[in-house]
Design a protein around this motif. Structure first.
Motif, mmCIF file in Angstrom:
data_model
loop_
_atom_site.group_PDB
_atom_site.id
_atom_site.type_symbol
_atom_site.label_atom_id
_atom_site.label_comp_id
_atom_site.label_asym_id
_atom_site.label_seq_id
_atom_site.Cartn_x
_atom_site.Cartn_y
_atom_site.Cartn_z
ATOM 1 N N LYS A 82 0.895 -1.239 -0.082
ATOM 2 C CA LYS A 82 0.166 0.037 0.063
ATOM 3 C C LYS A 82 0.704 1.331 0.084
ATOM 4 C CE LYS A 82 -3.780 -2.365 0.498
ATOM 5 N NZ LYS A 82 -4.267 -2.985 -0.955
ATOM 6 N N ILE A 83 0.371 2.437 -0.512
ATOM 7 C CA ILE A 83 0.710 3.643 -0.213
ATOM 8 C C ILE A 83 0.943 4.231 1.191
ATOM 9 C CG2 ILE A 83 0.767 6.030 -0.968
ATOM 10 C CD1 ILE A 83 -0.366 5.090 -3.529
ATOM 11 N N ASP A 84 2.036 4.579 1.485
ATOM 12 C CA ASP A 84 2.282 5.103 3.116
ATOM 13 C C ASP A 84 2.951 6.268 2.884
ATOM 14 O OD1 ASP A 84 4.864 4.030 2.885
ATOM 15 O OD2 ASP A 84 4.568 2.381 4.147
ATOM 16 N N GLU A 85 3.405 6.801 4.000
ATOM 17 C CA GLU A 85 4.193 8.210 4.027
ATOM 18 C C GLU A 85 5.639 8.075 3.640
ATOM 19 O OE1 GLU A 85 5.367 11.673 7.216
ATOM 20 O OE2 GLU A 85 3.455 10.311 7.730
ATOM 21 N N ASN A 86 6.196 6.800 4.018
ATOM 22 C CA ASN A 86 7.428 6.742 3.550
ATOM 23 C C ASN A 86 7.756 6.353 2.118
ATOM 24 O OD1 ASN A 86 10.234 5.689 4.357
ATOM 25 N ND2 ASN A 86 9.666 3.785 3.958
ATOM 26 N N TYR A 87 6.535 5.712 1.596
ATOM 27 C CA TYR A 87 6.627 5.511 0.239
ATOM 28 C C TYR A 87 6.626 6.749 -0.728
ATOM 29 C CZ TYR A 87 5.245 4.438 -4.693
ATOM 30 O OH TYR A 87 5.052 4.380 -6.068
ATOM 31 N N ILE A 88 5.806 7.682 -0.213
ATOM 32 C CA ILE A 88 5.306 9.118 -0.731
ATOM 33 C C ILE A 88 6.777 9.944 -0.591
ATOM 34 C CG2 ILE A 88 4.177 11.207 -0.522
ATOM 35 C CD1 ILE A 88 2.596 9.019 -1.875
ATOM 36 N N ASN A 89 7.329 9.707 0.255
ATOM 37 C CA ASN A 89 8.652 10.483 0.667
ATOM 38 C C ASN A 89 9.663 10.047 -0.301
ATOM 39 O OD1 ASN A 89 7.597 12.174 2.560
ATOM 40 N ND2 ASN A 89 8.240 10.943 4.179
ATOM 41 N N ASN A 90 9.654 8.826 -0.367
ATOM 42 C CA ASN A 90 10.751 8.060 -1.448
ATOM 43 C C ASN A 90 10.609 8.615 -2.616
ATOM 44 O OD1 ASN A 90 12.443 6.960 0.571
ATOM 45 N ND2 ASN A 90 11.288 5.083 0.681
ATOM 46 N N LEU A 91 9.215 8.529 -3.230
ATOM 47 C CA LEU A 91 8.717 8.655 -4.524
ATOM 48 C C LEU A 91 9.137 10.167 -4.995
ATOM 49 C CD1 LEU A 91 7.224 7.994 -7.105
ATOM 50 C CD2 LEU A 91 5.057 8.376 -6.140
ATOM 51 N N LYS A 92 8.729 11.231 -4.051
ATOM 52 C CA LYS A 92 9.054 12.543 -4.069
ATOM 53 C C LYS A 92 10.429 12.932 -4.435
ATOM 54 C CE LYS A 92 5.625 14.528 -1.099
ATOM 55 N NZ LYS A 92 4.924 15.271 0.031
ATOM 56 N N GLU A 93 11.430 12.240 -3.699
ATOM 57 C CA GLU A 93 12.840 12.292 -3.947
ATOM 58 C C GLU A 93 13.285 11.860 -5.137
ATOM 59 O OE1 GLU A 93 15.275 13.889 -2.093
ATOM 60 O OE2 GLU A 93 13.314 14.515 -1.084
ATOM 61 N N GLU A 94 12.824 10.601 -5.687
ATOM 62 C CA GLU A 94 13.061 9.955 -6.856
ATOM 63 C C GLU A 94 12.531 11.005 -8.066
ATOM 64 O OE1 GLU A 94 14.810 7.154 -8.208
ATOM 65 O OE2 GLU A 94 15.475 7.210 -6.251
ATOM 66 N N ILE A 95 11.134 11.305 -7.872
ATOM 67 C CA ILE A 95 10.899 12.407 -8.785
ATOM 68 C C ILE A 95 11.469 13.391 -9.137
ATOM 69 C CG2 ILE A 95 8.781 13.655 -9.610
ATOM 70 C CD1 ILE A 95 7.030 11.332 -8.669
#
Length: 126
Positions: A82-95
């Motif tokens: 599932k999408i969680d805060e840690n995933y969103i933070n990592n995704l933001k950094e990659e993007i």
């Protein structure tokens, strides 16, 4: 699903394998509950060290993409992460990095968004 490793790539082999398995799941080439080759078998099939395959499998297990059953082996999880805060933070950094790199190379916003849309749609089940 065919795994293709680029031995000349700067991307580590375990990460190439991890990404290709996730893409295989997203494209439906690997189904939920499907058994994957053993660590030893996959390493032999693609010509890499079994510890490299083991590292990829362990990361995918931690992320929730794979499950390990001592009797059945390694399988694609029935329940995707599932999408969680840690995933969103990592995704933001990659993007952020990917956009910065594309911008420095001269790609404009429309070209970038068109490319994103094309790849996003390649994973959408029809």
């Amino acid at each position: 699903m065919i795994i293709k490793i680029d031995f000349e790539s700067e991307t580590p082999i375990y990460e190439q394998l991890r990404r290709q398995i996730i893409e295989g799941i997203a494209k439906g080439e690997l189904k939920k509950g499907e058994e994957l080759p053993s660590v030893r078998q996959l390493a032999e099939d693609i010509g890499i060290n079994l510890h490299t395959v083991n590292k990829s499998y362990n990361i995918l297990k931690e992320e929730g993409y794979l499950v390990v059953d001592r009797r059945k082996g390694t399988m694609v999880s029935d329940i995707m992460p599932k999408i969680d805060e840690n995933y969103i933070n990592n995704l933001k950094e990659e993007i952020k990095y990917i956009i910065a790199d594309a911008y420095c190379r001269g790609m404009n916003k429309e070209e970038f968004l068109d490319l994103c849309e094309k790849y996003f749609h390649s994973f959408v089940k029809k």
